[in-house]
Design an enzyme around this catalytic site. Structure first.
Site, PDB file in Angstrom:
ATOM      1  CG  HIS A   1      -0.335   0.191   2.529  1.00 43.42           C
ATOM      2  ND1 HIS A   1      -0.122   1.429   3.116  1.00 43.42           N
ATOM      3  CD2 HIS A   1       0.149  -0.710   3.433  1.00 43.42           C
ATOM      4  CE1 HIS A   1       0.443   1.279   4.296  1.00 43.42           C
ATOM      5  NE2 HIS A   1       0.623  -0.006   4.527  1.00 43.42           N
TER       6      HIS A   1
ATOM      7  CG  ASP B   1      -2.923   4.078   2.725  1.00 42.72           C
ATOM      8  OD1 ASP B   1      -2.442   3.014   2.302  1.00 42.72           O
ATOM      9  OD2 ASP B   1      -3.662   4.128   3.731  1.00 42.72           O
TER      10      ASP B   1
ATOM     11  CG  ASP C   1       3.219   0.992   7.438  1.00 46.23           C
ATOM     12  OD1 ASP C   1       2.713   0.245   6.595  1.00 46.23           O
ATOM     13  OD2 ASP C   1       2.610   1.376   8.458  1.00 46.23           O
TER      14      ASP C   1
ATOM     15  CD  GLU D   1      -2.700  -1.182   5.928  1.00 45.06           C
ATOM     16  OE1 GLU D   1      -2.732  -2.099   6.771  1.00 45.06           O
ATOM     17  OE2 GLU D   1      -2.216  -0.053   6.163  1.00 45.06           O
TER      18      GLU D   1
ATOM     19  CG  ASP E   1      -0.577  -6.876   2.186  1.00 43.44           C
ATOM     20  OD1 ASP E   1       0.285  -6.063   1.807  1.00 43.44           O
ATOM     21  OD2 ASP E   1      -1.701  -6.529   2.598  1.00 43.44           O
TER      22      ASP E   1
ATOM     23  CG  HIS F   1       1.633   3.786  12.224  1.00 44.01           C
ATOM     24  ND1 HIS F   1       0.358   3.335  12.500  1.00 44.01           N
ATOM     25  CD2 HIS F   1       1.930   3.310  10.985  1.00 44.01           C
ATOM     26  CE1 HIS F   1      -0.093   2.624  11.485  1.00 44.01           C
ATOM     27  NE2 HIS F   1       0.853   2.596  10.545  1.00 44.01           N
TER      28      HIS F   1
END
Length: 485
Positions: free
Chosen positions: A120, A122, A155, A189, A215, A460
């Site tokens: 992903h 995003d 990520d 995601e 994934d 994050h």
């Protein structure tokens, strides 16, 4: 009397000797699976300097999941077209919900079931007030001697760039896979994965069943697991489910000068305490046992004694593992009180108090099991339990660790990284794989990057980065994996 005592002592010594012999014998047999050591890791021969520049450029697109209307989402897809021309002339492409592109690389043998590789692009927002903690501006894509810096490198734009770089190089070299390979890059995601859901629905509507898909969801862990000296690749077979229960207690309210013996807030507090003191039952069964059985084989001899003789030490081992939040999360559905509400004023009794408890559901449990556990544990008919069924997700099915897909991923990890430990595992957070898996026989989760314990806070968090060495190894992994298809 003396002879009887001597006989008892002799018998006890014999029992101890036999027990020690059994423990040692089991431990000697309990060792890692033998793997063929390759002289040198596999190298695809891709242009790593260009791949590094591509990842840097990818980071600069502000594809923040909370701002899906931002023009950078569409611009990122155009960037991919410009950067990987052979991919876009060789493969067909459809853009589905939430700017999620689905590529199809047609295989030469239509009798073989297709596979899907996913990532992903995003990213999560930068936490307010944290910009000054970053060594480089979060969307700058700074390249230094070792790393590419910025939000999304780990990520998950690093994986997207690695996949496309490998495919571009292989197409240039004249390679065509035998089985059809799909690539899907989710645009949302981080906020639920409607794009991945749309891909699964699209494939189901065309009666396409993937043999397997891959994934994100784990990494090659180096110095992350205490006591384990060598890196371990956890190829995850499933991921936990998710449900948030709201506990609601009501009372007459009123002035705080005349409180009842049990207030609504006190009732909720008691319920939370009971839930934390009585976690959802768990233990070394199913996928949890597979993970720790595979992992235990790589520890020192003394530690292996416990893992190899679970018939004797299982309760002790479960107690030890439950003592750490990281390993406890592998054993059971977790209980996390996250939100509380009560009165709006300190001298007013709450007419209604509530708490939200988040559960990450182990594959052995269901949403109904969690609700039943909470009802039984709080043991208070005055507390109402609410939850939004549309937001509750069961754990994903457990995929096979013996199927071709798992073995291809495992051998490709070894091809790219060289000898290391590989184990089947469980993803404790949520990924798009739970959606893609609805169109596949098996769904697996691992990113081919090596991370250390200090990297965990970067997900994050601040100072997210991916080493150039990791990027190269990831490209080689996807090259080795595609070569097997």
């Amino acid at each position: 009397m003396g002879r009887v005592l001597l006989r008892l002592l002799a018998g006890l010594v014999l029992v101890v000797v036999v027990l020690l012999a059994v423990l040692i014998f089991n431990t000697l047999r309990y060792k890692p699976e033998a793997t063929a050591d390759s002289a040198t890791p596999y190298e695809l021969g891709a242009d790593i300097e260009q791949a590094t520049k591509d990842l840097s450029a990818a980071v600069k697109f502000r594809t923040v999941s909370t701002d899906l209307e931002h023009p950078d989402f569409a611009a990122f897809l155009t960037f991919l077209q410009d950067s990987y021309p052979l991919v876009h002339t060789t493969m067909s492409r459809e853009v589905l919900a939430r700017q999620t592109p689905l590529y199809k690389w047609q295989g030469s043998d239509p009798s073989l079931a297709p596979i899907l590789l996913a990532g992903h692009y995003d990213v999560v927002p930068i936490a307010p007030g944290s910009h000054h903690l970053w060594e480089h501006e979060p969307f700058s894509g700074v390249i230094d001697d070792e790393f590419v810096w910025g939000r999304g490198t780990l990520d998950d734009k690093g994986a997207v760039i690695a996949m496309l770089t490998a495919a571009e190089k292989m197409i240039a070299d004249g390679f065509t896979p035998k089985r059809t390979v799909y690539f899907s890059f989710g645009g949302d995601e981080e906020i639920g994965g409607l794009g991945a859901m749309a891909v699964a629905v699209h494939l189901n509507e065309q009666d396409i069943e993937l043999d397997w898909m891959l994934d994100e969801g784990s990494f090659v862990l180096d110095k992350v697991i205490p006591g384990l000296d060598q890196p371990v690749a956890s190829i995850n077979l499933s991921e936990k489910g998710y449900v948030t229960l709201e506990l609601v207690a009501k009372s007459a309210g009123g002035h705080s000068s005349m409180p009842p013996r049990v207030t609504a807030v006190g009732r909720i507090a008691k319920a939370i305490t009971r839930l934390q003191d009585n976690p959802v039952p768990g233990g070394l069964t199913g996928i949890s046992e597979e993970f720790f059985d595979g992992l235990g084989r790589h520890f020192s001899f003394g530690q292996r004694v416990v893992f190899a003789n679970r018939w004797l030490f299982k309760p002790l081992l479960e107690t030890i593992l439950a003592g750490s939040p990281t390993t406890d999360a592998m054993l059971r559905s977790t209980t996390a009180p996250t939100m509380l509400t009560g009165s709006s004023k300190d001298n007013v009794l709450a007419a209604e108090a509530s708490a939200k408890i988040n559960f990450r559901i182990h594959p052995r449990d269901s949403v109904a099991d969690i609700v039943a556990h909470v009802r039984q544990t709080i043991d208070d008919p005055e507390i109402e339990i609410r939850y939004d069924e549309s937001l509750a997700n069961p754990a994903s099915p457990v995929s096979s660790a013996q199927a071709t897909g798992y073995l291809d991923i495992k051998t490709s990890i070894l091809d790219a990284f060289g000898p290391l430990a590989t184990v089947p595992g469980l993803t404790i957070a949520a990924t798009d794989a739970r959606h893609y898996g609805k169109a596949a026989k098996d769904a697996y989760r691992i990113n081919p990057f090596k991370i250390e314990g200090s990297d965990l806070a970067r997900f994050h968090g601040t100072n997210e980065r991916l080493s150039i060495e990791n990027l190269e190894t990831g490209i080689n992994f996807f090259g080795a994996l595609l070569q097997k298809q």
